[in-house]
Design an enzyme around this catalytic site. Structure first.
Site, PDB file in Angstrom:
ATOM      1  N   LYS A  12      -1.104  -0.687 -71.244  1.00  0.00           N
ATOM      2  CA  LYS A  12      -0.433   0.201 -71.430  1.00  0.00           C
ATOM      3  C   LYS A  12      -1.437   1.356 -71.844  1.00  0.00           C
ATOM      4  CE  LYS A  12       3.744   0.108 -72.618  1.00  0.00           C
ATOM      5  NZ  LYS A  12       4.578  -0.819 -73.834  1.00  0.00           N
ATOM      6  N   ARG A  18       4.752   0.848 -80.063  1.00  0.00           N
ATOM      7  CA  ARG A  18       4.780  -0.267 -78.890  1.00  0.00           C
ATOM      8  C   ARG A  18       3.959  -1.028 -78.763  1.00  0.00           C
ATOM      9  NH1 ARG A  18       8.765   2.528 -75.073  1.00  0.00           N
ATOM     10  NH2 ARG A  18       8.683   4.812 -75.742  1.00  0.00           N
ATOM     11  N   GLY A  59       8.887  -7.656 -72.653  1.00  0.00           N
ATOM     12  CA  GLY A  59      10.151  -7.832 -73.641  1.00  0.00           C
ATOM     13  C   GLY A  59       9.490  -9.234 -74.656  1.00  0.00           C
ATOM     14  N   MET A  93       7.184  -8.573 -77.011  1.00  0.00           N
ATOM     15  CA  MET A  93       6.800  -8.342 -78.208  1.00  0.00           C
ATOM     16  C   MET A  93       7.614  -7.132 -78.664  1.00  0.00           C
ATOM     17  SD  MET A  93       2.585  -8.832 -77.998  1.00  0.00           S
ATOM     18  CE  MET A  93       2.556  -8.135 -76.603  1.00  0.00           C
ATOM     19  N   ARG A 109       4.562   4.346 -62.052  1.00  0.00           N
ATOM     20  CA  ARG A 109       4.185   3.005 -61.724  1.00  0.00           C
ATOM     21  C   ARG A 109       4.431   2.935 -60.190  1.00  0.00           C
ATOM     22  NH1 ARG A 109       9.249   0.303 -64.813  1.00  0.00           N
ATOM     23  NH2 ARG A 109      10.755   1.817 -63.842  1.00  0.00           N
ATOM     24  N   HIS A 135      23.334 -25.043 -47.339  1.00  0.00           N
ATOM     25  CA  HIS A 135      23.471 -25.258 -46.025  1.00  0.00           C
ATOM     26  C   HIS A 135      23.525 -23.712 -45.245  1.00  0.00           C
ATOM     27  CE1 HIS A 135      25.948 -25.654 -42.327  1.00  0.00           C
ATOM     28  NE2 HIS A 135      24.992 -26.698 -42.150  1.00  0.00           N
ATOM     29  N   ARG A 166       8.577 -28.660 -29.003  1.00  0.00           N
ATOM     30  CA  ARG A 166       9.063 -29.889 -29.218  1.00  0.00           C
ATOM     31  C   ARG A 166      10.073 -30.236 -28.231  1.00  0.00           C
ATOM     32  NH1 ARG A 166       9.507 -27.421 -34.728  1.00  0.00           N
ATOM     33  NH2 ARG A 166       8.620 -28.882 -36.329  1.00  0.00           N
ATOM     34  N   ARG A 214       4.598 -31.057 -26.724  1.00  0.00           N
ATOM     35  CA  ARG A 214       4.223 -32.393 -27.445  1.00  0.00           C
ATOM     36  C   ARG A 214       5.241 -33.583 -26.664  1.00  0.00           C
ATOM     37  NH1 ARG A 214       6.225 -32.584 -33.513  1.00  0.00           N
ATOM     38  NH2 ARG A 214       8.157 -32.574 -32.801  1.00  0.00           N
ATOM     39  N   GLU A 263      -1.105 -35.873 -38.628  1.00  0.00           N
ATOM     40  CA  GLU A 263      -0.165 -35.466 -39.350  1.00  0.00           C
ATOM     41  C   GLU A 263       0.013 -36.777 -40.269  1.00  0.00           C
ATOM     42  OE1 GLU A 263       3.558 -34.567 -37.266  1.00  0.00           O
ATOM     43  OE2 GLU A 263       2.774 -35.977 -35.427  1.00  0.00           O
ATOM     44  N   SER A 291      -4.025 -30.226 -33.821  1.00  0.00           N
ATOM     45  CA  SER A 291      -2.920 -29.313 -34.560  1.00  0.00           C
ATOM     46  C   SER A 291      -2.482 -30.120 -35.703  1.00  0.00           C
ATOM     47  CB  SER A 291      -1.957 -28.900 -33.546  1.00  0.00           C
ATOM     48  OG  SER A 291      -1.030 -28.175 -34.215  1.00  0.00           O
ATOM     49  N   GLY A 342       0.009 -31.338 -38.432  1.00  0.00           N
ATOM     50  CA  GLY A 342       1.423 -31.245 -38.380  1.00  0.00           C
ATOM     51  C   GLY A 342       1.594 -31.400 -39.961  1.00  0.00           C
ATOM     52  N   THR A 343       1.683 -30.099 -40.663  1.00  0.00           N
ATOM     53  CA  THR A 343       1.491 -30.328 -42.187  1.00  0.00           C
ATOM     54  C   THR A 343       3.113 -30.949 -42.622  1.00  0.00           C
ATOM     55  OG1 THR A 343       1.893 -28.006 -42.006  1.00  0.00           O
ATOM     56  CG2 THR A 343      -0.012 -28.941 -42.669  1.00  0.00           C
ATOM     57  N   ASN A 344       4.164 -30.752 -41.773  1.00  0.00           N
ATOM     58  CA  ASN A 344       5.511 -31.265 -42.358  1.00  0.00           C
ATOM     59  C   ASN A 344       5.345 -32.955 -42.724  1.00  0.00           C
ATOM     60  OD1 ASN A 344       6.582 -28.796 -41.901  1.00  0.00           O
ATOM     61  ND2 ASN A 344       7.345 -29.338 -39.760  1.00  0.00           N
ATOM     62  N   ASP A 345       4.826 -33.357 -41.555  1.00  0.00           N
ATOM     63  CA  ASP A 345       4.542 -34.956 -41.604  1.00  0.00           C
ATOM     64  C   ASP A 345       3.408 -35.323 -42.658  1.00  0.00           C
ATOM     65  OD1 ASP A 345       6.723 -36.696 -40.713  1.00  0.00           O
ATOM     66  OD2 ASP A 345       6.025 -35.771 -38.648  1.00  0.00           O
ATOM     67  N   CYS A 381       0.756 -26.468 -36.959  1.00  0.00           N
ATOM     68  CA  CYS A 381       2.164 -26.342 -36.454  1.00  0.00           C
ATOM     69  C   CYS A 381       3.224 -26.711 -37.363  1.00  0.00           C
ATOM     70  CB  CYS A 381       2.303 -26.775 -34.962  1.00  0.00           C
ATOM     71  SG  CYS A 381       2.082 -28.485 -34.876  1.00  0.00           S
ATOM     72  N   TYR A 397      -6.069 -21.224 -35.276  1.00  0.00           N
ATOM     73  CA  TYR A 397      -4.603 -20.544 -35.210  1.00  0.00           C
ATOM     74  C   TYR A 397      -3.289 -21.161 -35.994  1.00  0.00           C
ATOM     75  CZ  TYR A 397      -3.200 -24.634 -32.033  1.00  0.00           C
ATOM     76  OH  TYR A 397      -3.091 -25.714 -31.414  1.00  0.00           O
TER      77      TYR A 397
HETATM   78  C1  PEP Z   1       4.754 -31.577 -38.532  1.00  0.00           C
HETATM   79  O1  PEP Z   1       5.310 -32.646 -38.925  1.00  0.00           O
HETATM   80  O2  PEP Z   1       4.539 -30.847 -39.269  1.00  0.00           O
HETATM   81  C2  PEP Z   1       5.386 -30.985 -37.133  1.00  0.00           C
HETATM   82  C3  PEP Z   1       5.010 -30.038 -36.615  1.00  0.00           C
HETATM   83  O3  PEP Z   1       6.060 -32.006 -36.272  1.00  0.00           O
HETATM   84  P1  PEP Z   1       7.650 -32.124 -36.861  1.00  0.00           P
HETATM   85  O4  PEP Z   1       8.105 -31.270 -37.754  1.00  0.00           O
HETATM   86  O5  PEP Z   1       8.295 -32.205 -35.568  1.00  0.00           O
HETATM   87  O6  PEP Z   1       7.663 -33.647 -37.307  1.00  0.00           O
HETATM   88 MG    MG Z   2       5.552 -34.219 -37.364  1.00  0.00          MG
END
Ligand code: PEP
Ligand code: MG
Length: 899
Positions: free
Chosen positions: A26, A95, A104, A106, A361, A479, A587, A643, A770, A789, A791-794, A856, A876
């Site tokens: 400040k 202040r 908040g 002090m 600001r 949901h 998919r 896939r 993955e 590629s 598959g960061t979910n798995d 992906c 990518y």
């Molecule tokens: C993953 O696993 O990141 C993926 C893209 O495949 P799925 O979500 O279909 O398992």
């Molecule tokens: Mg997967």
């Protein structure tokens, strides 16, 4: 001698913006504004070093007293008033201000300098006795709490003197039948001041100080002490702020906008924050304090003619009534915007014809306004293209991808209720209370909004046809929220003011009763509900010139390419419109759920032998082929990664009795026999079970059919002169042998098909990475892969060992207890999953230096994860359709930030 104090104010800025360590955020900002010639109320900053000294020695540096005295003289001179003077008293605010903002945490004390002796002078000057006693009772309240009570180590939460004062106010109001504090008379306030002082004596056994200098020094001490207060310490622990930073203390002249008709207070924006239009926009109230604007008792007046037009507010403007001051303000706002290189939100006060800027600001704004402001400012030469790209928050883009409530109409509409902004955009429709009603009425051509206590999977048909969804319970991951976001549908959840009665088809809210068929409007970006129809702007980003320009700049600068996760030709078309340069994940299993196909899929799964399986697959082939033709056509020459079948087969089977009975009839077996087959296929851990490439290895005919469908589609289109770039991707590979096995099938079928059609089609064969093992042995796997590629979910599921589907059961506890900083399924865990990705990239490219690598998983659309992908050399990202423009902008920002 060390300098302990830095002056600020018109013509006396001794510090600058770069001195945050010494002056706090400040203080440094006040100094910076002073140097710019902005008329901030004058004052001085006592440095953070004094705080550190005080904490260590429990006393001040010896020369501090002298310095404060000198600084105060300069402030008095600048204000033409004197601290403690009975005729023309100066009031001060005291202040805190640390290097990092600690909102908040002090203390602040306002109106320091009011005493029985200075009151008459203040009344004379302001001509407003009520205002003076109101300011006095506020000072007594704040000072008693912050300075006197804390000095005695009393827990204010339990026995707080402030609470007792508040009770006194309530009692006075009750006695006089008043509703608001603002209705208290001068006499009431004068009485309250006396009562407060008596109470202070009774409870804390002290007198309220009648000496202004004592008030000032005790206030400064209280702020320094608050640096070591419980609240501040725990905040610092959470935010990792070192104890030895200390806080600065800012002592500043108080200015008042309620000193008569030549005084005023207001708020202004250097551009219209709702639309981004380049107009100076704001509101003010003559003869008023800041609080009066917030309290909403008086209707604020437009700042100028431009604001008058926007608000359709006919009250006279500041431009008309205080033209000189308005001109000064107008030139200051230009100066501030140019200096800070962004739209500013400015608070100002006019005290007896003198303008003061209290605060400036970065102004908050909606998505469409943010984009317009960034692009306009760049074109006006105020900021560079890179700065414009950094100015827009990626999530703000999504405002343009959905229909939006007209910001102008919203400004004058009356809000019905607020909830959580779960699905962005706007929706207008007639209320329905059940999913079935939504379906029937939308078939009749009505636009409906589904209003429920909460939604469940049984409601999805109604949610799908509704313009928007509104629920009274549930949070951002309920949901309704998840489903709506996935579809890009407007949705507000947790709108607790709604009292829904499905049986009478009514909803009570804020004293109103709405019934089925009544029109409402939702703003899902903000979470606001209106009981009227407001105009919507259709989602057509292509028509928004600022958006188009910004996206072109983003595409020129970004390194990462952006592809789409798309399973249908509709999604493919939309993804191109949003700027995808290919499909990164199609998919195929999603194509199997249509009513015709699911029967054939079940026939295939439940087949007793290869021959029967092949027969069912043969019937599925034309469907798959047709899907691929449509998708290839939509992508017209762009790469499409398809896939092969991934999920556990069990997911396709009928699980309820009636579906099983129908299936049994169709297969000409008994329901019991069918149930036995279904049970045989069930697995304890289906996510770790018979899925991914494991399916194609046990049932090569599935891969064969899918490759045949892909290649036939590709060959047919190639013959027609349409360019196709299929990339066939094998899921859930953990060993090179798995990929080798599937690759041989793909090559064999592809070559046969090409020969059959007599055309050449370039195709690639790649794999998902993955499974953690795949990342570790990526060099071996790369031998058989044209691309990877992630598959960061798995990969996240398997690295942490958290089931994707059940993580919600413990994730909230993990986040609350800071066991995890983020949901790892939303933002890539850099330390673990990210490290595996780095290993995968490094080892894969060891074998094939030019190996193309993408991502992906859901993380492909998450800004923080995209920045990480940029850093580790991914080519990518592939994300769901509605996140494509967000990913394009994030990719550009990642590149700019890494330069
Ligand atoms: C993953 O696993 O990141 C993926 C893209 O495949 P799925 O979500 O279909 O398992
Ligand atoms: Mg997967």
């Amino acid at each position: 001698m060390k300098k302990n104090i830095y002056l600020f104010g018109p013509g006396m800025g001794e510090g600058n913006a770069g001195m945050k360590e010494l002056l706090g955020g400040k203080g440094a900002n006040l100094a910076e504004m002073s140097n710019l010639g902005i008329p901030v109320p004058p004052g001085f900053t006592i440095t953070t070093e004094v705080c550190t000294y005080y904490v260590q020695h429990r006393k001040y540096p010896s020369d501090l007293g002298n310095e404060v005295e000198q600084a105060l003289k300069r402030v008095e001179k600048a204000m033409g008033a004197k601290f403690g003077d009975p005729e023309s008293p100066l009031l001060l605010s005291v202040r805190s201000g640390a290097r990092a903002s600690m909102p908040g945490m002090m203390e602040t004390i306002l109106n320091v300098g009011i005493t029985e002796e200075t009151i008459p002078g203040l009344i004379k000057k302001s001509g407003n006795e009520r205002f003076v006693y109101d300011a006095y009772r506020r000072l007594i309240m704040m000072y008693s709490d912050v300075v006197l009570e804390k000095a005695q180590g009393i827990d204010p939460e339990e026995h707080g003197i402030r609470k007792q004062f508040e009770r006194e106010i309530e009692e006075t109001k009750k006695r006089k039948g008043l509703k608001d504090d603002t209705e208290l008379s001068t006499e009431d306030l004068r009485q309250l001041c006396q009562t407060f002082k008596a109470k202070l004596k009774e409870v804390l056994k002290v007198d309220f100080p009648g000496d202004p200098t004592e008030q000032l020094w005790e206030s400064i001490r209280a702020v320094f002490k608050s640096w070591m207060g419980k609240r501040a310490i725990s905040y610092r622990n959470i935010e990792d702020i070192p104890d030895d930073w200390g806080t600065a203390v800012n002592v500043q002249a108080m200015v008042f906008g309620n000193m008569g008709e030549n005084s005023a207070t207001g708020v202004a924006f250097t551009r219209d924050p709702a639309t981004g239009d380049k107009i100076f926009y704001g509101e003010f109230l003559p003869n008023a304090q800041g609080e009066d604007v917030v309290a909403g008792i008086r209707t604020p007046q437009p700042l100028n003619e431009a604001t008058k037009a926007v608000l359709a507010n006919e009250l006279s403007s500041m431009e008309e009534t205080m033209p000189q001051i308005y001109e000064e303000l107008n030139s200051l706002q230009k100066k501030l915007e140019t200096h800070y290189r962004d739209m500013q939100d400015i608070e100002f006060t006019v005290q007896e014809g003198k303008l003061f800027i209290l605060q400036t600001r970065t102004g908050k704004r909606g998505g469409a306004a943010a984009i317009k402001i960034a692009v306009d400012m760049c074109e006006e030469g105020l900021i560079s293209q890179k700065e414009a790209l950094l100015q827009v928050k990626p999530e703000q883009i999504s405002d343009l991808l959905h229909p939006m409530v007209s910001p102008k109409a919203e400004r004058t509409a009356t809000k019905l209720a607020d909830g959580l902004p779960a699905g962005p955009g706007g929706a207008v429709g007639q209320i329905v209370f059940t999913a079935d009603d939504a379906e029937t009425q939308s078939k009749e051509g009505k636009k409906v909004i589904l209003v429920r206590a909460e939604t469940s999977p049984e409601d999805v048909h109604g949610m799908h046809v509704a313009e928007g969804v509104l629920t009274s319970t549930g949070g951002m991951t309920s949901h309704a929220a998840l489903v709506a976001r996935g579809w890009g549908k407007c949705c507000i959840v947790g709108c607790s003011a709604l009292n829904i009665d499905v049986s009478t088809r009514t909803v009570k809210v804020g004293g109103k009763t709405l019934k089925e068929g009544d029109w409402i409007t939702l703003n899902g970006t903000k979470g606001t509900v209106y009981a009227e129809t407001l105009p919507l702007f259709p989602a057509d980003p292509e028509k928004n010139l600022s958006y188009k320009k910004l996206m072109i700049w983003a595409d020129e600068i970004r390194g990462l390419k952006v592809r789409a996760n798309a399973d249908t030709s509709e999604d493919a078309k939309l993804s191109r419109k949003f700027g995808a340069v290919g499909i990164g994940l199609c998919r195929t299993e999603h194509m199997f759920f249509g009513p015709e196909r699911i029967k054939l899929v079940r026939e295939m799964i439940l087949a007793d032998n290869k021959e029967m399986r092949q027969k069912a697959l043969g019937k599925l082939l034309p469907y798959q082929k047709e899907d691929f033709i449509m998708i290839f056509r939509a992508m017209n020459g762009m790469p499409v990664t398809i896939r092969t079948l991934d999920p556990p087969l069990h997911e396709f089977l009928p699980h309820n009795k009636s579906a099983q009975a129908e299936m049994a009839k169709q297969m000409r077996i008994s329901p019991e026999a069918l149930r036995e087959k279904v049970e045989l296929l069930s697995e304890v851990n289906p996510m770790l079970g018979h899925r991914g490439c494991r399916l194609g290895i046990t049932y090569p005919e599935i891969t064969e059919m899918q490759v045949q469908a892909i290649m036939e589609a590709a060959c047919e289109l190639t013959k027609k002169g349409i360019k196709v770039l299929p990339e066939i991707m094998i899921p859930l590979v953990g060993t090179k042998e798995e990929l080798h096995n599937q690759r041989e099938i793909v090559v064999r079928i592809a070559e046969v098909t090409k020969k059959k059609y007599g055309v050449d089609v370039n195709y690639l064969i790649g794999t998902m990475i993955e499974i953690p093992r795949a990342a570790v042995v990526a060099d071996e796997i790369a031998e058989f892969a044209d691309f990877f590629s992630f598959g960061t979910n798995d990969l996240t599921q398997l690295t942490f060992g958290y089931s994707r589907d059940d993580v919600v059961k413990f994730l909230p506890d993990y986040l609350e207890n800071k066991i995890l900083a983020n949901d790892p399924f939303q933002t890539i865990d850099r330390k673990g999953v990210g490290e595996l990705m780095k290993i995968g990239i490094q080892r894969g490219r060891l074998k094939k230096p030019n190996l193309k690598i993408g991502i992906c998983g859901e993380h492909g659309g998450d800004p923080k994860s995209i920045a990480f992908c940029h850093q580790i050399g991914i080519d990518y990202v592939s994300c769901s359709t509605y996140r494509i423009p967000i990913a394009r902008l994030t990719a550009a920002q990642a590149n700019i930030n890494s330069q």
